[in-house]
Design an enzyme around this catalytic site. Structure first.
Site, PDB file in Angstrom:
ATOM      1  N   ASN A 132       0.850  -1.184   0.000  1.00 25.80           N
ATOM      2  CA  ASN A 132       0.000   0.000   0.000  1.00 25.80           C
ATOM      3  C   ASN A 132       0.884   1.231   0.000  1.00 25.80           C
ATOM      4  OD1 ASN A 132      -2.610   1.254   0.053  1.00 25.80           O
ATOM      5  ND2 ASN A 132      -2.075   1.957   2.102  1.00 25.80           N
ATOM      6  N   GLU A 195      -1.971   2.416  -6.215  1.00 23.24           N
ATOM      7  CA  GLU A 195      -1.544   3.824  -6.132  1.00 23.24           C
ATOM      8  C   GLU A 195      -0.504   4.193  -7.192  1.00 23.24           C
ATOM      9  OE1 GLU A 195      -3.339   2.732  -2.282  1.00 23.24           O
ATOM     10  OE2 GLU A 195      -1.690   1.820  -3.418  1.00 23.24           O
ATOM     11  N   ASP A 241      -4.772  18.864  12.736  1.00 24.29           N
ATOM     12  CA  ASP A 241      -4.999  18.245  11.420  1.00 24.29           C
ATOM     13  C   ASP A 241      -5.798  19.171  10.506  1.00 24.29           C
ATOM     14  OD1 ASP A 241      -4.421  14.953  10.799  1.00 24.29           O
ATOM     15  OD2 ASP A 241      -5.538  16.123   9.321  1.00 24.29           O
TER      16      ASP A 241
HETATM   17  C1  LIG Z   1      -5.497  12.206   8.383  1.00 26.26           C
HETATM   18  C2  LIG Z   1      -6.257  11.313   8.932  1.00 26.26           C
HETATM   19  C3  LIG Z   1      -6.076  11.000  10.349  1.00 26.26           C
HETATM   20  C4  LIG Z   1      -7.240  10.572   8.137  1.00 26.26           C
HETATM   21  C5  LIG Z   1      -8.626  10.719   8.712  1.00 26.26           C
HETATM   22  O1  LIG Z   1      -9.357   9.656   8.190  1.00 26.26           O
HETATM   23  P1  LIG Z   1     -10.926   9.624   8.389  1.00 26.26           P
HETATM   24  O2  LIG Z   1     -11.230   9.551   9.858  1.00 26.26           O
HETATM   25  O3  LIG Z   1     -11.380   8.403   7.644  1.00 26.26           O
HETATM   26  O4  LIG Z   1     -11.490  10.911   7.795  1.00 26.26           O
HETATM   27 MN   LIG Z   2      -4.408   2.053  -0.686  1.00 25.87          MN
END
Ligand SMILES: C=C(C)CCOP(=O)(O)O
Ligand SMILES: [Mn+2]
Length: 419
Positions: A132, A195, A241
């Site tokens: 991945n 990807e 974030d």
């Molecule tokens: C950057 C991050 C922690 C991804 C957030 O993923 P989600 O909770 O699926 O929106």
């Molecule tokens: Mn992936």
């Protein structure tokens, strides 16, 4: 286009800002680069660093080589079938050493952050021949250890769980300073293991991968960190974030590094949390996914994740309605396409989706609260939503389209725009 090629393009087009004096990686880079456009620091702890290189739709479109207004439609038509080939050399092999993250200008972006964070690294994982590539925020724990925020259900977390169940580690590499289209592909939800093929499709040419000692295949990069996602966990965060608010501190997997590699005079790519580049890379790649899903049920004209919605929580879907049910179907399709979406607004093609006043106009004149709002209670949204319960929330869809049986009532006679 390579990472350095894109920087040269920004330089040659007069789009790159420069900071020549020494700047601290602790909060000062944030202060100097917030809202600055593409910026190149000559001296952050003795290193060159760049930020905001993909901070706007125009910059993202520039990397794609298309006009910004065509980006969503262009991306919605691209598959994941580009060519990938393995090569045995990359400039990051010019300097190989034991890992020592203190030798890199890893920024601490905001006061109160849990530590310095790598935010632009493409994390390539490999377990039992499944791979991945994704961008994960990585908090520095020490010279050779990182805490990785791995969201349950996402592909990297699935590999981690599979390894954990067998008491094994996941081979991993962090590639910093990669081709912008590789970074964009790694930020996009594509089918498992696709990807780099998607990146090649975006480029319209091969993506080259280099095999590391631990079996992971990485793209060309300025800096590559090699190691393993271990069974150890450590507190990760706080971290500001995409919402500009602090995400929770959680026990997250620890990455143990075994090697550090970099080209001569690497340029470190910093990615400002909640900055434009973060929103372009984490949010915009969902727009073509929404566009493609809505196109299966309605005549979609455009899709946008709005700035006000952090380019992540709020989608505006523009359709040419052919039946009254099209708007509801578009709402369902958008929510299916982007699992972290929270609110969806469906509007007609005469509404300028890039003008918040026009969106409000549609709400004001084409929506009734008791008939045009659909709720999706107690569903998985985004863990980043401060109002959610670790992602659990109620989603809302709003149909703000004109009624087909009385279109004359909604026809705008005034010139376009708001006088
Ligand atoms: C950057 C991050 C922690 C991804 C957030 O993923 P989600 O909770 O699926 O929106
Ligand atoms: Mn992936």
């Amino acid at each position: 286009m390579s990472f350095r090629g894109f920087l040269d393009d920004l330089e040659g087009s007069g789009l790159m800002n420069h900071v020549r004096d020494p700047v601290s990686p602790v909060e000062e880079v944030t202060e100097r680069s917030w809202g600055s456009g593409p910026i190149l620091f000559d001296d952050v702890s003795g290193h060159k660093c760049c930020l905001n290189i993909l901070g706007t739709r125009d910059l993202l479109a520039r990397a794609l080589g298309i006009p910004a207004e065509d980006m969503v439609r262009h991306l919605s038509q691209i598959g994941c079938q580009g060519p990938v080939r393995e090569v045995d050399w990359s400039s990051f092999m010019e300097n190989v050493s034991q890992p020592d993250l203190s030798r890199l200008p890893i920024m601490t972006y905001f006061p109160g952050d849990g530590g310095p964070y790598i935010t632009s690294g493409v994390v390539v994982s490999r377990f039992e021949d499944k791979i991945n590539a994704c961008v994960h925020r990585l908090m520095v724990l020490g010279k050779d250890r990182l805490a990785a925020r791995l969201v349950p259900g996402r592909h990297t977390h699935q590999l981690y769980e599979a390894a954990l169940a067998k008491g094994k580690e996941v081979a991993v590499a962090v590639a910093i300073g990669v081709d912008p289209l590789v970074l964009m592909a790694a930020s996009t939800r594509v089918p498992p293991e696709m990807e780099f093929c998607y990146a090649a499709a975006l480029r319209g040419s091969h993506v080259e991968l280099i095999a590391l000692d631990n079996g992971v295949l990485v793209p060309h990069a300025q800096i590559v960190l090699e190691g393993y996602i271990t069974t150890e966990r450590a507190p990760e965060g706080p971290f500001v974030d995409i919402t500009g608010t602090r995400d929770l501190v959680r026990q997250e997997p620890v990455i143990r590094l075994t090697r550090m590699m970099m080209c001569n005079e690497p340029i470190y790519h910093g990615l400002l949390p909640a900055g434009g580049e973060h929103k372009m890379l984490m949010g915009v790649p969902y727009e073509p996914l929404i566009y493609r899903e809505v196109s299966k049920v309605a005549k979609v004209k455009d899709v946008m994740l709005t700035e006000g919605g952090c380019c992540y929580f709020h989608a505006v879907v523009q359709i040419e309605k052919e039946t009254e049910e099209d708007a509801r179907r578009a709402i369902d399709a958008a929510i299916k396409a982007h699992r972290s979406l929270k609110h969806v607004l469906v509007v007609d093609s005469d509404i300028d989706i890039h003008d918040p006043r026009d969106l409000e106009y549609a709400l004001a004149t084409r929506m009734r609260g008791d008939e045009d709002i659909v709720l999706y209670p107690n569903v998985r949204g985004s863990t980043l939503d401060p109002r959610s319960n670790e992602g659990m929330t109620t989603k809302v869809g709003v149909d703000a389209t004109a009624r087909l049986d009385r279109l004359w009532k909604f026809q705008r006679l005034t010139p376009a725009g708001h006088g």
